[in-house]
Design a protein around this motif. Structure first.
Motif, PDB file in Angstrom:
ATOM      1  N   PHE A 279      20.756  43.236  41.819  1.00 44.10           N
ATOM      2  CA  PHE A 279      20.735  41.935  42.480  1.00 44.10           C
ATOM      3  C   PHE A 279      20.715  40.812  41.437  1.00 44.10           C
ATOM      4  CE2 PHE A 279      18.616  38.286  44.449  1.00 44.10           C
ATOM      5  CZ  PHE A 279      19.343  38.174  45.629  1.00 44.10           C
ATOM      6  N   GLY A 280      21.678  39.910  41.524  1.00 46.29           N
ATOM      7  CA  GLY A 280      21.775  38.804  40.580  1.00 46.29           C
ATOM      8  C   GLY A 280      22.858  38.986  39.541  1.00 46.29           C
ATOM      9  N   THR A 281      23.311  40.222  39.338  1.00 43.38           N
ATOM     10  CA  THR A 281      24.389  40.478  38.376  1.00 43.38           C
ATOM     11  C   THR A 281      25.722  40.041  38.972  1.00 43.38           C
ATOM     12  OG1 THR A 281      23.228  42.335  37.363  1.00 43.38           O
ATOM     13  CG2 THR A 281      25.619  42.296  37.117  1.00 43.38           C
ATOM     14  N   VAL A 282      26.579  39.498  38.133  1.00 34.68           N
ATOM     15  CA  VAL A 282      27.921  39.092  38.538  1.00 34.68           C
ATOM     16  C   VAL A 282      28.933  40.062  37.940  1.00 34.68           C
ATOM     17  CG1 VAL A 282      29.663  37.275  38.456  1.00 34.68           C
ATOM     18  CG2 VAL A 282      27.234  36.661  38.631  1.00 34.68           C
ATOM     19  N   LEU A 283      29.688  40.740  38.789  1.00 37.02           N
ATOM     20  CA  LEU A 283      30.766  41.623  38.341  1.00 37.02           C
ATOM     21  C   LEU A 283      32.090  40.889  38.467  1.00 37.02           C
ATOM     22  CD1 LEU A 283      29.759  45.002  40.064  1.00 37.02           C
ATOM     23  CD2 LEU A 283      29.393  44.333  37.680  1.00 37.02           C
ATOM     24  N   GLU A 284      32.903  40.992  37.442  1.00 42.62           N
ATOM     25  CA  GLU A 284      34.236  40.378  37.452  1.00 42.62           C
ATOM     26  C   GLU A 284      35.303  41.455  37.489  1.00 42.62           C
ATOM     27  OE1 GLU A 284      35.009  36.319  35.149  1.00 42.62           O
ATOM     28  OE2 GLU A 284      33.968  37.764  33.906  1.00 42.62           O
ATOM     29  N   ASN A 285      36.159  41.390  38.507  1.00 41.91           N
ATOM     30  CA  ASN A 285      37.364  42.223  38.605  1.00 41.91           C
ATOM     31  C   ASN A 285      37.062  43.718  38.636  1.00 41.91           C
ATOM     32  OD1 ASN A 285      39.227  39.983  38.578  1.00 41.91           O
ATOM     33  ND2 ASN A 285      38.700  39.744  36.418  1.00 41.91           N
ATOM     34  N   VAL A 286      35.851  44.064  39.081  1.00 43.15           N
ATOM     35  CA  VAL A 286      35.507  45.476  39.303  1.00 43.15           C
ATOM     36  C   VAL A 286      35.942  45.847  40.712  1.00 43.15           C
ATOM     37  CG1 VAL A 286      33.617  47.135  39.516  1.00 43.15           C
ATOM     38  CG2 VAL A 286      33.571  45.421  37.688  1.00 43.15           C
ATOM     39  N   VAL A 287      36.661  46.943  40.841  1.00 42.48           N
ATOM     40  CA  VAL A 287      37.131  47.398  42.149  1.00 42.48           C
ATOM     41  C   VAL A 287      35.986  48.085  42.879  1.00 42.48           C
ATOM     42  CG1 VAL A 287      38.744  48.918  43.363  1.00 42.48           C
ATOM     43  CG2 VAL A 287      39.502  47.641  41.337  1.00 42.48           C
TER      44      VAL A 287
END
Length: 528
Positions: free
Chosen positions: A291-299
């Motif tokens: 919770f709070g982590t930002v994932l970029e372009n992970v499918v």
């Protein structure tokens, strides 16, 4: 526009009813999802896609050519000049664009854990998930610090605003423009969040050396005895992975300063690559995705919302942004003493550099200035397979000043603090890319730990006959045939040919340095 006019325009923007300042992590997550910017994963992280810009766009990065800095900047393809007129016109357009938005998001924080040299910053975002990214990556203020916070630099980010190159004087629809005099970083046309992080780093790479502090593109950790290790390397070479060691405390994963007092983290978070991420290989990073982590372009699976870290259909450059306290073993605050060990990381796509080698002082300076590695797929727009590149000081895209300025400062500190320096190849072995295989992470970890623990300071070595590097003949946990890159190749003549080819690339690249002491080239570079 002068600096006062620029500041007044910004103040007017920030008075708007659409401004959300210093929202909490839950609030920003709610906004991101409600606005359709991101989706929630099974782990409680959010995942966003950045469109066609899945990495940095270096051809779209500029510095405004201003009187106070124009004689200091190392102008060229990395630090491209742009006129104040172009900046002013775009600045007004972007602010007018943002004024019409239903909501904007503002984060106030700091760059630099050293209170004496800390830079107060603020970020104005069109997207809520971008603001969450900044909240997690930069240093978050206490309530007391927030009450007296006065930003010295401001990022204005409008990814939905597309420039018209013919009218606006840019190279494309995207632009990242730094004005040192007006203290503004103007970003538009790209949704890739890493542009904000790296823009602040570029700012610090100008400001810190002016104060006598070496700014470094490196990760750093510290052992129980206070022994600090630095890891230099470009994206994809293993800085984040290797510095996240369960046996050592993390200072930071990417950007640091080295003052007379020691090392400090510039950031308040980590920005880790997640391609092929697993709990077994990289547990610290894997467990930080929550919770709070930002994932970029992970499918992610559309129903279960399980991330598929092996899926590179959007990009190889999948990322996770999280606050540093999501890692268990950290130093708080992110400050430590002077380093005892420096590791230069390179991903050699030719497969000819040793997996680890000891460097003399001259070799250390030579390889720091050379900064050889391979651009890996996805770290920059248009890069789809590894390409050999020389990135000065392992961070050329982010260095506004001449490379020799940083190199001289590093050399002085190596001498003063008697630092041991090693070159570590996390790239290919047994053949070049497409033929050989990537170096096993378990072997690299064993070699790095041996170096940091001082076990390689006085071991027997043999000198490589092409690069002149000193290769340890034995390291616990690593097969001896792995240590000598030539032995790992079946075709020894093919190895010799490829190694000589790379050695010549080193020599050709080094010709661009004009004011380097002659002994560094003679004693530090390839010997054939």
């Amino acid at each position: 526009m002068n600096s006062v006019e620029v500041a007044n325009e910004l103040k007017e923007l920030l008075k708007g009813k659409n401004i959300n300042t210093q929202l909490s992590v839950p609030q920003l997550i709610e906004k991101s999802i409600i606005r359709g910017e991101a989706r929630l994963t099974v782990d409680g992280a959010i995942v966003a896609e950045t469109g066609k810009y899945t990495g940095r766009s270096p051809k779209d990065k500029f510095i405004v050519e201003e009187d106070s800095i124009k004689d200091k900047i190392d102008w060229g393809s990395v630090n491209q000049p742009i006129s104040a007129e172009v900046f002013d016109n775009l600045y007004v357009k972007v602010l007018n664009y943002l004024k019409e938005k239903d909501e904007l998001f503002v984060f106030k924080g700091f760059a630099g854990a050293d209170k004496e040299t800390q830079l107060p910053i603020q970020v104005v975002n069109e997207y809520a998930w971008h603001n969450l990214f900044c909240h997690q990556l930069f240093i978050r203020p206490t309530k007391e610090e927030l009450a007296s916070h006065q930003a010295e630099f401001t990022i204005v980010s409008a990814p939905g605003f597309k420039a018209d190159p013919a009218v606006d004087g840019t190279n494309s629809e995207a632009f990242i423009i730094v004005s040192f005099e007006k203290k503004i970083i103007l970003i538009g046309g790209t949704e890739y969040a890493g542009e904000m992080k790296k823009s602040i780093f570029s700012i610090m790479n100008y400001l810190l050396p002016e104060k006598g502090i070496l700014s470094m593109h490196c990760s750093a950790n510290v052992g129980e005895d206070g022994d600090v290790a630095l890891f230099f390397g470009l994206s994809g070479t293993g800085k984040t992975t290797l510095s996240a060691d369960s046996n050592r405390k993390l200072i930071g994963d990417d950007e640091h300063g080295w003052s007379d007092n020691g090392v400090f983290n510039i950031e308040g978070g980590c920005y880790a690559k997640t391609i092929n991420l697993s709990a077994e290989k990289e547990p610290e990073i894997y467990n930080a995705i929550r919770f709070g982590t930002v994932l970029e372009n992970v499918v992610i699976d559309p129903e279960t919302r399980e991330p598929d870290y092996d899926d590179n259909s959007l990009t190889e450059n999948t990322r996770a942004a999280y606050p540093i306290h999501y890692i268990d073993n950290i130093v708080t605050p992110s400050i430590a003493g002077h380093p005892k060990t420096i590791i230069f990381l390179t991903a050699d796509a030719f497969g000819v550099l040793p997996p680890i080698s000891k460097l003399t002082k001259e070799q250390a300076m030579y390889h720091f200035l050379s900064g050889f590695t391979s651009k890996l797929a996805g770290t920059e727009r248009g890069v789809t397979s590894p390409e050999p590149v020389f990135s000065t000081c392992f961070g050329a895209p982010f260095l506004p000043l001449p490379a020799t300025r940083y190199a001289e400062m590093l050399g002085e500190k190596i001498d003063k603090h008697d630092v041991q320096v090693f070159l570590v190849n996390t790239g290919w072995t047994g053949g070049e890319y497409g033929v050989g295989s990537r170096m096993k992470l378990s072997y690299t970890r064993a070699m790095v730990r041996a170096a940091i623990e001082g076990k390689l300071n006085n071991v027997e070595t043999k000198q490589d006959q092409i690069f002149g590097l000193h290769i340890p003949t034995q390291i616990d946990g690593v097969p001896s045939e792995v240590l000598d890159p030539r032995e790992a190749w079946e075709d020894k003549e093919a190895y010799d040919e490829k190694a000589r080819y790379l050695a010549n690339l080193f020599k050709e690249n080094f010709k661009k340095f004009k004011n380097v002491p002659e002994e560094i080239e003679k004693k530090g570079g390839p010997i054939v």
